[in-house]
Enzyme design. Structure first.
Site, PDB file in Angstrom:
ATOM      1  N   LYS A   6      51.914  50.478 -40.140  1.00 25.84           N
ATOM      2  CA  LYS A   6      50.712  50.331 -40.949  1.00 25.84           C
ATOM      3  C   LYS A   6      49.894  49.152 -40.441  1.00 25.84           C
ATOM      4  O   LYS A   6      50.460  48.104 -40.076  1.00 25.84           O
ATOM      5  CB  LYS A   6      51.101  50.126 -42.411  1.00 25.84           C
ATOM      6  CG  LYS A   6      49.938  50.097 -43.391  1.00 25.84           C
ATOM      7  CD  LYS A   6      50.446  49.991 -44.816  1.00 25.84           C
ATOM      8  CE  LYS A   6      49.325  50.030 -45.846  1.00 25.84           C
ATOM      9  NZ  LYS A   6      49.846  49.990 -47.232  1.00 25.84           N
TER      10      LYS A   6
ATOM     11  N   SER B 277      48.171  53.299 -50.236  1.00 28.53           N
ATOM     12  CA  SER B 277      47.316  52.891 -49.126  1.00 28.53           C
ATOM     13  C   SER B 277      47.911  53.171 -47.748  1.00 28.53           C
ATOM     14  O   SER B 277      47.234  53.043 -46.730  1.00 28.53           O
ATOM     15  CB  SER B 277      47.024  51.390 -49.231  1.00 28.53           C
ATOM     16  OG  SER B 277      48.228  50.638 -49.169  1.00 28.53           O
TER      17      SER B 277
ATOM     18  N   SER C 298      52.050  52.506 -52.808  1.00 26.93           N
ATOM     19  CA  SER C 298      51.350  52.803 -51.556  1.00 26.93           C
ATOM     20  C   SER C 298      52.213  53.387 -50.450  1.00 26.93           C
ATOM     21  O   SER C 298      51.684  53.837 -49.439  1.00 26.93           O
ATOM     22  CB  SER C 298      50.638  51.553 -51.038  1.00 26.93           C
ATOM     23  OG  SER C 298      49.542  51.239 -51.860  1.00 26.93           O
TER      24      SER C 298
END
Length: 469
Positions: free
Chosen positions: A79, A149, A173
């Site tokens: 990420k 996210s 997330s």
């Protein structure tokens, strides 16, 4: 079968036995990235040269009988909050244009030591402050949201554009995009995985964890991520535990809590049906079902926002004042809202969190003559992937809820309390979109969650690799 289609466990065995070289595996994944990136955009940055260099080194080590373990030569996405030395960490934001990390984050260093090959940085909702990741399309339908996210990480894994990926989870997330894309997502116990070198959203709620195609794969990644790091004040010196689930599916003696409130309120009928069917499957494997009442439900979302909003604003205080126009409108509004919260608001949220954590531990351990449970099973999210641009959902009782509030509603409790939570695919809705079941447990009880999830996975419904292109 192409190498990119292999699960982590299968890829590790193929590398170990020299049926597939790390170079072949990485090249296959990089070719898959080229296929899916134009349509799905899971990556903010592809680091092909870095990955190929790591793959060649891993291949040489395999030939010299110096393989480092199951992650040796395995392609991984990170990420875009996770620092890798010399590589951009943009947080999918214009605020970070030109940024380069000067050192590896702890988790990147751990994965490198285990032999993983980083193929790129995956998109996040800007600074992880959202539940949709608008830059990225869902792996099963690009016209629907990826979830957030960690949307890029989930889509990369679901589409075969990474064998595994790391995400972060502050209010869901990891688990939300995992559920929406039909992959496995694990939010470990708060403090189990060090966060040094990972861009923060809300320091008292942030977690780092894996997104994978199977529960076994999640266990393999988790084994390389744990360990005390004093540079993260929340890092806990927990004893090393082998969380890899065994081959069996017998869950005799496992007590599975089934919520009688909150988790099945305002949930799409197809999700409730799929999750209850999965719970019945756990019972058929030997688990004992126990009804549980979730405590303090009216305070869950207020506490989550009461902690996250001021902590996020504090982290961004300087750049919000210096370059406010570089933030996306949705994130800027939330950061500015944090400036209006008082110290009293924040302290009340902290107090509520303390009470909520204690109440959850009592529920799990058993108190006042009530039996405890080992696992709580519930939906991960109340609706499957919404259409891109959809902002609200209307429930059968007439309640109108924002899509973001709906997605965070069932995942936030595990962040507020810090307990571990695992999501596994358990079916599809009528549009073919994946459905996830969430398993939550006692602090540092990851092995129990992984055992239950693995047993279900071996006998239940899995999503498989998304067509993606």
């Amino acid at each position: 079968m192409q190498p990119y289609e292999l699960t982590l466990a299968d890829a590790a065995e193929a590398v170990r036995t020299r049926q597939v070289s790390p170079v072949e595996l990485v090249d296959s994944v990089l070719e898959r990235i080229e296929q899916v990136q134009p349509r799905l955009r899971p990556y903010s940055l592809v680091t092909a040269d870095h990955a190929r260099q790591a793959a060649r080194r891993a291949a040489d080590e395999v030939m010299s009988d110096r393989a480092r373990g199951p992650l040796h030569g395995i392609p991984a996405g990170l990420k875009d909050l996770i620092d890798v030395a010399g590589t951009a960490t943009s947080a999918s934001s214009r605020v970070r244009d030109g940024h380069r990390a000067v050192a590896d984050s702890t988790v990147a260093a751990q994965l490198s030591a285990a032999g993983a090959a980083f193929v790129g940085k995956t998109h996040t909702h800007e600074f992880a402050y959202g539940l949709t990741t608008p830059q990225t399309g869902n792996a099963w339908d690009p016209g629907r949201v990826a979830g957030g996210s960690s949307g890029g990480s989930a889509v990369a894994v679901a589409a075969g554009a990474a064998t595994f990926a790391l995400g972060t989870d502050t209010g869901g997330s990891i688990r939300v995009p995992a559920a929406l894309n039909g992959v496995v997502g694990l939010k470990p116990t708060y403090g189990l995985v060090p966060r040094h070198g990972v861009t923060s959203l809300s320091w008292s709620l942030d977690h780092v964890g894996p997104l994978t195609r199977t529960v076994e794969d999640a266990a393999l990644v988790l084994a390389s991520l744990t360990g005390h790091d004093p540079r993260d004040p929340a890092s806990v010196p927990a004893p090393a535990v082998d969380c890899r689930p065994g081959p069996g599916t017998d869950l005799t003696g496992l007590r599975v809590g089934v919520p009688v409130n909150y988790y099945f309120d305002r949930v799409a009928p197809e999700i409730e049906a799929a999750v209850r069917h999965a719970i019945d499957r756990l019972e058929a494997l030997g688990a004992r079902l126990v009804e549980v009442e979730i405590p303090m439900t009216r305070y869950i979302q207020a506490t989550q926002w009461g902690l996250m909003v001021p902590e996020a604003t504090a982290y961004h205080e300087r750049t919000l004042r210096a370059v406010p126009d570089l933030y996306g409108a949705d994130v800027r509004v939330l950061l500015e809202a944090g400036e209006l919260m008082t110290a009293g608001d924040y302290l009340r949220a902290q107090r509520a969190r303390t009470l909520m954590r204690r109440a959850w531990l009592d529920m799990l351990d058993g108190a006042d003559g009530v039996d405890g449970v080992d696992v709580i099973a519930a939906p991960t999210v109340p609706l499957t992937a919404a259409k891109a641009g959809q902002t609200t959902v209307t429930w059968s009782d007439g309640t109108v809820e924002s899509v973001s509030d709906a997605y965070v509603r069932l995942s936030a409790p595990a962040n507020v309390t810090g307990v571990p939570s695992l999501t596994v695919p358990v079916g599809r809705d009528p549009h073919g979109m994946p459905i996830g079941m969430q398993l939550m447990g006692k602090p540092f009880g990851e092995a129990v969650l992984l055992r239950a999830g693995h047993a279900y996975e071996r006998t239940g419904t899995a999503s498989g690799l998304a067509p993606a292109a």
